[in-house]
Design an enzyme around this catalytic site. Structure first.
Site, PDB file in Angstrom:
ATOM      1  CG  ASN A   1      -1.331   0.824   1.912  1.00 23.60           C
ATOM      2  OD1 ASN A   1      -1.804   2.064   0.382  1.00 23.60           O
ATOM      3  ND2 ASN A   1      -2.579   1.164   2.277  1.00 23.60           N
TER       4      ASN A   1
ATOM      5  CE  LYS B   1      -0.459   3.237   4.487  1.00 22.21           C
ATOM      6  NZ  LYS B   1       0.332   3.324   7.025  1.00 22.21           N
TER       7      LYS B   1
ATOM      8  CG  HIS C   1      -5.767   1.941   5.800  1.00 20.86           C
ATOM      9  ND1 HIS C   1      -5.161   3.070   6.017  1.00 20.86           N
ATOM     10  CD2 HIS C   1      -4.818   0.995   5.386  1.00 20.86           C
ATOM     11  CE1 HIS C   1      -4.122   2.326   6.781  1.00 20.86           C
ATOM     12  NE2 HIS C   1      -3.359   1.153   6.353  1.00 20.86           N
TER      13      HIS C   1
ATOM     14  CD  GLU D   1      -2.799   5.219   6.744  1.00 21.86           C
ATOM     15  OE1 GLU D   1      -2.929   5.582   5.564  1.00 21.86           O
ATOM     16  OE2 GLU D   1      -1.137   4.892   7.478  1.00 21.86           O
TER      17      GLU D   1
ATOM     18  CD  GLU E   1      -3.384  -1.860   7.306  1.00 17.29           C
ATOM     19  OE1 GLU E   1      -2.624  -2.674   6.883  1.00 17.29           O
ATOM     20  OE2 GLU E   1      -4.315  -1.199   7.223  1.00 17.29           O
TER      21      GLU E   1
ATOM     22  N   GLY F   1       2.816   2.061  11.086  1.00 19.46           N
ATOM     23  CA  GLY F   1       4.176   3.210  10.692  1.00 19.46           C
ATOM     24  C   GLY F   1       4.669   3.619  11.936  1.00 19.46           C
TER      25      GLY F   1
ATOM     26  CB  SER G   1       5.549  -1.642  11.606  1.00 15.01           C
ATOM     27  OG  SER G   1       5.510  -0.443  11.751  1.00 15.01           O
TER      28      SER G   1
HETATM   29  P1  13P Z   1       3.461   0.226   7.858  1.00 11.07           P
HETATM   30  O1  13P Z   1       3.352  -1.134   6.816  1.00 11.07           O
HETATM   31  O2  13P Z   1       4.119   1.585   7.310  1.00 11.07           O
HETATM   32  O3  13P Z   1       3.385   0.153   9.224  1.00 11.07           O
HETATM   33  O4  13P Z   1       1.446   0.536   7.099  1.00 11.07           O
HETATM   34  C1  13P Z   1       1.123  -0.712   7.231  1.00 11.07           C
HETATM   35  C2  13P Z   1      -0.136   0.098   6.649  1.00 11.07           C
HETATM   36  O5  13P Z   1      -1.535   0.467   6.610  1.00 11.07           O
HETATM   37  C3  13P Z   1      -0.695  -0.699   5.380  1.00 11.07           C
HETATM   38  O6  13P Z   1      -1.599  -0.627   4.548  1.00 11.07           O
END
Ligand code: 13P
Length: 252
Positions: free
Chosen positions: A9, A11, A95, A97, A167, A173, A213
């Site tokens: 992803n 982003k 997601h 976010e 997640e 992140g 992560s």
């Molecule tokens: P990270 O791997 O950067 O923690 O992000 C995970 C994520 O949100 C994947 O959709």
């Protein structure tokens, strides 16, 4: 054994040139991987560019979001049919976010899931608890509510075309990964919810990814868990080497 799915992803990262280069790099490096499915989800403005770079490769294209309506006056939105038109196989929905920055809730995510399925896309439906939920012992309750709400009204046939991504928000992140045991525990809860709500066969077939992560150095342990069927990778999917390093950690 379920076929594992490892998806990047990206982003709101990359530009046209770096997205194309990253896709080409992943496609090339993935040429020999036949025992797992791979996908990348670039920003929507680069779907076409990345789709071209992936053409003929083993890496599928995914989008990061969509709207549930077919067409009309929805400024700034993309429909499921548009994503199919661009060659997408997957779309990430719900997601954290989208949930926590853009205020998406389960009823909205549910409409998107149903629209994606109707258009022939495979939705990657994300769920996971906040740190405060985990610390208050509410993890199971939160993921159950998200599961019930975002996946409401799906038939057993439809749920088999859904990918679930667990997640935990506190692990996204942050470099703070769930331990393999913490992740497996929630994946098992989700697997049991699939049995209860659908049936054993559906529960056996649905891919449940872990995200938060994931890095090459924790991939083996995380992906080695019996109910973890792949990863949804953010930061480490922005370069070929760590992404393929995670793929190398898959169950074999
Ligand atoms: P990270 O791997 O950067 O923690 O992000 C995970 C994520 O949100 C994947 O959709």
């Amino acid at each position: 054994m379920r076929r594992q799915l490892i998806a990047g992803n990206w982003k709101m990262n990359t530009n046209r040139a770096s997205a194309a280069a990253l896709a080409e790099g992943v496609a090339k490096a993935a040429a020999s991987i036949t025992d797992a499915d791979l996908a990348v989800s670039p920003p929507s403005c680069y779907l076409e560019t990345v789709g071209k770079a992936l053409r003929g490769s083993r890496v599928a294209l995914g989008a990061q979001n969509m709207y549930f309506e077919k067409d009309g006056a929805f400024t700034g939105e993309l429909s499921a049919a548009m994503l199919v038109d661009l060659g997408c196989k997957y779309v990430i929905l719900g997601h954290s976010e989208r949930r926590h920055i853009f205020g998406e809730d389960d009823p909205l995510i549910n409409k998107k899931v149903l629209a994606a399925l109707a258009a022939g896309l495979a939705p990657i439906v994300c769920l996971g608890e906040l740190l405060a939920d985990r610390e208050a012992g509410r993890t199971e309750q939160v993921v159950r509510t998200q599961f019930d709400g975002s996946l409401a009204g799906l038939t057993p046939e439809q749920i088999c075309r859904v990918v679930i991504a667990y997640e935990p928000v506190w692990a996204i992140g942050t470099g703070r990964t769930a331990t393999p045991q913490q992740a497996e525990e929630v994946h098992l809860i989700l697997r049991r919810l699939l049995v209860d709500k659908y049936n054993g066969e559906a529960a056996n077939r649905v891919i449940i990814q872990y995200g938060g992560s994931v890095k090459p150095d924790n991939a083996v342990e995380l992906l080695g868990q019996p109910n973890i069927d792949g990863a949804l990778v953010g930061g480490a999917s922005l370069k070929v080497e760590p992404f393929l390093g995670i793929v190398a950690g898959r169950k074999r």
